[in-house]
Enzyme design. Sequence first.
Site, mmCIF file in Angstrom:
data_model
loop_
_atom_site.group_PDB
_atom_site.id
_atom_site.type_symbol
_atom_site.label_atom_id
_atom_site.label_comp_id
_atom_site.label_asym_id
_atom_site.label_seq_id
_atom_site.Cartn_x
_atom_site.Cartn_y
_atom_site.Cartn_z
ATOM 1 N N HIS A 64 0.784 -1.236 0.000
ATOM 2 C CA HIS A 64 0.000 0.000 0.000
ATOM 3 C C HIS A 64 0.817 1.289 0.000
ATOM 4 C CE1 HIS A 64 0.680 0.139 4.371
ATOM 5 N NE2 HIS A 64 0.333 1.417 4.284
ATOM 6 N N ASP A 65 2.013 1.290 0.524
ATOM 7 C CA ASP A 65 2.829 2.510 0.583
ATOM 8 C C ASP A 65 3.966 2.522 -0.441
ATOM 9 O OD1 ASP A 65 1.551 4.113 2.414
ATOM 10 O OD2 ASP A 65 2.802 3.540 4.111
ATOM 11 N N LYS A 68 5.367 5.701 -1.899
ATOM 12 C CA LYS A 68 6.149 6.652 -1.103
ATOM 13 C C LYS A 68 7.608 6.676 -1.545
ATOM 14 C CE LYS A 68 3.245 7.259 2.902
ATOM 15 N NZ LYS A 68 3.059 7.080 4.334
ATOM 16 N N HIS A 93 1.297 9.773 -3.203
ATOM 17 C CA HIS A 93 1.883 8.436 -3.010
ATOM 18 C C HIS A 93 0.939 7.323 -3.439
ATOM 19 C CE1 HIS A 93 0.011 6.546 0.562
ATOM 20 N NE2 HIS A 93 -0.219 7.788 0.950
#
Length: 188
Positions: A64-65, A68, A93
């Site tokens: 999910h990140d 970033k 992001h």
Amino acid sequence: EKICIAPKDIRKIAEAYADFIDIKSRFSLGHSRRVAGIAYRAAVTSSFADDAISETIFNAALLHDLGKSAIPTGILDKPTPLTRMEEMRLRAHSFHTEQILAMSPAFDALREMACSVEERCDGSGYHRHIRLSEGGAALIAVANYYDELTCDLPHREAMEPGAAAEALLSEVSAGRMPREAARVVLDG
């Protein structure tokens, strides 16, 4: 030549990506694995998913990140309020997560859940401003929100679990977070 990735290898790749992105900031160490664990436990104990879907939720939560990686660490670690431009870059992001995962069909089943982590039930989230409903994406969004509340961030200290639960339930009451997903995450 088409390269096929076995399901067991998707997990290994997702874990490697999660660990890679989480070391970008000292505030996110272990975050993706914690979110995946919270979302997975909630999926297993709820009526949302069978074993295969629970596995998909776990893998999507690990990723999910990933976007970033496109955000400067200075923004991620900034201890003072972000400027409008910095906030816009940070909010990108989830868009970057979607774009990175779209590069390989191996992640097609995970992409929608992974890039919906910042969406909200009332459409106030980002990056697509969709209305989040119950299901795997909702579990990941709630797990992510709860984990962020219970961990130190550059601009605030971690909340105690009880205070974090109250903050989450406040978001449910305001119509931003899905009720059932919040219930199963907090029960987990």
